[in-house]
Write a protein that holds these residues in place. Structure first.
Motif, short mmCIF file in Angstrom:
data_model
loop_
_atom_site.label_atom_id
_atom_site.label_comp_id
_atom_site.label_asym_id
_atom_site.label_seq_id
_atom_site.Cartn_x
_atom_site.Cartn_y
_atom_site.Cartn_z
N ARG A 219 1.00 -0.92 -0.04
CA ARG A 219 -0.10 -0.09 -0.01
C ARG A 219 0.88 1.10 -0.03
NH1 ARG A 219 -4.05 -0.60 3.97
NH2 ARG A 219 -2.31 -0.55 5.43
N VAL A 220 0.58 2.11 -1.03
CA VAL A 220 1.58 3.54 -0.93
C VAL A 220 0.56 4.79 -0.85
CG1 VAL A 220 2.95 4.73 -2.50
CG2 VAL A 220 3.16 2.30 -2.49
N LEU A 221 1.00 5.51 0.17
CA LEU A 221 0.12 6.39 0.42
C LEU A 221 0.82 7.67 0.04
CD1 LEU A 221 -0.29 4.36 3.02
CD2 LEU A 221 -1.69 6.26 3.51
N CYS A 222 0.24 8.85 -0.75
CA CYS A 222 0.87 9.99 -1.16
C CYS A 222 -0.46 11.07 -1.13
CB CYS A 222 1.37 9.82 -2.50
SG CYS A 222 0.13 9.45 -4.03
N ARG A 223 0.12 12.46 -1.30
CA ARG A 223 -0.67 13.28 -1.19
C ARG A 223 -1.39 13.49 -2.52
NH1 ARG A 223 1.09 16.30 2.92
NH2 ARG A 223 3.20 16.46 3.25
N ALA A 224 -2.47 13.67 -2.48
CA ALA A 224 -3.53 13.83 -3.60
C ALA A 224 -3.00 14.83 -4.61
CB ALA A 224 -4.85 14.36 -3.29
N ASN A 225 -3.21 14.20 -6.12
CA ASN A 225 -2.61 14.89 -7.18
C ASN A 225 -3.54 14.34 -8.32
OD1 ASN A 225 -1.09 12.82 -8.84
ND2 ASN A 225 -0.06 12.94 -6.71
N ASP A 226 -3.32 15.07 -9.48
CA ASP A 226 -3.90 14.61 -10.61
C ASP A 226 -3.25 13.65 -11.59
OD1 ASP A 226 -6.70 16.10 -9.87
OD2 ASP A 226 -5.77 17.85 -10.87
N VAL A 227 -2.20 13.62 -11.22
CA VAL A 227 -1.29 12.54 -12.04
C VAL A 227 -1.42 11.17 -11.89
CG1 VAL A 227 1.06 12.31 -12.76
CG2 VAL A 227 0.12 14.60 -12.22
N VAL A 228 -1.37 10.57 -10.63
CA VAL A 228 -1.40 9.17 -10.33
C VAL A 228 -2.51 8.46 -11.00
CG1 VAL A 228 -1.01 7.63 -8.42
CG2 VAL A 228 0.27 9.65 -8.24
N GLU A 229 -2.25 7.32 -11.54
CA GLU A 229 -3.17 6.67 -12.17
C GLU A 229 -2.87 5.21 -12.21
OE1 GLU A 229 -4.02 8.04 -16.22
OE2 GLU A 229 -4.87 9.86 -15.43
N ARG A 230 -3.84 4.40 -12.17
CA ARG A 230 -3.82 2.89 -12.41
C ARG A 230 -2.94 2.56 -13.53
NH1 ARG A 230 -6.46 -1.55 -15.01
NH2 ARG A 230 -6.50 -3.31 -13.65
N GLY A 231 -2.14 1.56 -13.57
CA GLY A 231 -1.38 1.48 -14.67
C GLY A 231 0.03 2.10 -14.52
N MET A 232 0.28 2.95 -13.81
CA MET A 232 1.72 3.61 -13.84
C MET A 232 2.49 2.93 -12.71
SD MET A 232 0.59 7.78 -13.80
CE MET A 232 0.39 8.77 -15.02
N SER A 233 3.36 3.35 -12.36
CA SER A 233 4.37 2.67 -11.29
C SER A 233 5.20 3.83 -10.48
CB SER A 233 5.34 1.69 -12.02
OG SER A 233 6.20 2.52 -12.59
N PHE A 234 5.36 3.02 -9.27
CA PHE A 234 6.43 4.09 -8.32
C PHE A 234 8.01 3.23 -8.58
CE2 PHE A 234 2.27 4.46 -6.19
CZ PHE A 234 2.30 5.77 -6.23
N ARG A 235 8.70 3.90 -8.69
CA ARG A 235 10.12 3.40 -8.64
C ARG A 235 11.05 3.74 -7.62
NH1 ARG A 235 14.03 5.78 -11.45
NH2 ARG A 235 12.68 7.00 -12.65
N LEU A 236 11.39 2.82 -7.01
CA LEU A 236 12.31 3.02 -5.85
C LEU A 236 13.55 2.31 -6.00
CD1 LEU A 236 12.60 4.17 -2.73
CD2 LEU A 236 11.36 2.00 -2.02
N GLY A 237 14.64 3.26 -6.43
CA GLY A 237 16.00 2.42 -6.60
C GLY A 237 15.73 1.53 -7.80
N GLY A 238 15.89 0.14 -7.71
CA GLY A 238 16.00 -1.01 -8.64
C GLY A 238 14.85 -1.58 -8.28
N ARG A 239 13.58 -1.15 -7.71
CA ARG A 239 12.42 -1.70 -7.33
C ARG A 239 11.30 -1.09 -8.25
NH1 ARG A 239 11.46 -1.74 -1.07
NH2 ARG A 239 9.61 -2.80 -1.83
N ARG A 240 10.28 -1.80 -8.52
CA ARG A 240 9.19 -1.04 -9.35
C ARG A 240 7.91 -1.71 -8.66
NH1 ARG A 240 9.07 2.16 -13.52
NH2 ARG A 240 11.00 1.40 -14.34
N LEU A 241 7.01 -0.88 -8.32
CA LEU A 241 5.85 -1.08 -7.70
C LEU A 241 4.64 -0.64 -8.87
CD1 LEU A 241 6.19 0.25 -4.12
CD2 LEU A 241 6.75 -2.10 -5.01
N ILE A 242 4.01 -1.74 -9.35
CA ILE A 242 2.75 -1.55 -10.29
C ILE A 242 1.63 -0.87 -9.70
CG2 ILE A 242 1.64 -2.37 -12.35
CD1 ILE A 242 4.63 -2.10 -12.86
N ILE A 243 1.28 0.32 -10.11
CA ILE A 243 -0.32 0.60 -9.51
C ILE A 243 -1.38 0.06 -9.78
CG2 ILE A 243 -1.68 2.38 -8.99
CD1 ILE A 243 0.73 4.30 -9.42
N LEU A 244 -1.78 -0.66 -9.09
CA LEU A 244 -3.33 -1.65 -9.42
C LEU A 244 -4.47 -0.88 -9.28
CD1 LEU A 244 -2.26 -5.05 -7.81
CD2 LEU A 244 -1.85 -4.40 -10.39
N SER A 245 -4.65 -0.29 -8.22
CA SER A 245 -5.81 0.72 -7.97
C SER A 245 -5.24 2.06 -6.97
CB SER A 245 -6.71 0.04 -6.99
OG SER A 245 -6.23 -0.46 -5.80
#
Length: 110
Positions: free
Chosen positions: A65-91
Motif C-alpha cells: 500500500r503506497v500513500l501519497c498526497r492527492a494529485n491529478d497525475v497518479v493513475e492505475r497502470g503507472m508505477s512507483f520506482r524506488l531504486g531498482g524496485r518497481r511497484l505497479i499501481i493496481l488501484s
C-alpha cells in the motif's frame, strides 16, 4: 465520516512516478518501457506475499500500500520506482474523499 489524519512525516520515501510508454517493434507489436513524470514523497507499507508454483518454479507476488498526497497525475497502470524496485499501481482511491491523500494498491514487479 471524519477526515483521515496523517502526520506529514509519514511520507518518508522519495520515489519516481513513471508512466508506461510503448515503443513499436516494427512487427505490429511493441515493447513497454517507462518514462519518469515526477518525484513524489510517499509512505510504503508491505501488505502481503503470496507464493505459487508455475512451470515447476516457485513464484512470489508481493503487494504494497503506497500513500501519497492527492494529485491529478497518479493513475492505475503507472508505477512507483524506488531504486531498482518497481511497484505497479493496481488501484488508486481517496480514502476519505477529502482530496488530500491517495491510497494506491501496488504489486512489486519481478
Amino acid at each position: 465520516m471524519a477526515p483521515l489524519f496523517l502526520d506529514p512525516g509519514v511520507f518518508n520515501r522519495r520515489v519516481a512516478l513513471d508512466e508506461p510508454v510503448v515503443a513499436a517493434d516494427g512487427a505490429g507489436g511493441g515493447e513497454t518501457g517507462w518514462q519518469e513524470l515526477r518525484e513524489l514523497s510517499v509512505r510504503i507499507e508491505p501488505l502481503s506475499v503470496a507464493s505459487r508454483e508455475r512451470f515447476d518454479q516457485r513464484e512470489a507476488t508481493v503487494t504494497h500500500r503506497v500513500l501519497c498526497r492527492a494529485n491529478d497525475v497518479v493513475e492505475r497502470g503507472m508505477s512507483f520506482r524506488l531504486g531498482g524496485r518497481r511497484l505497479i499501481i493496481l488501484s488508486v482511491h481517496d480514502p476519505d474523499e477529502s482530496r488530500r491523500y491517495l491510497v494506491c494498491r501496488c504489486e512489486e514487479e519481478r
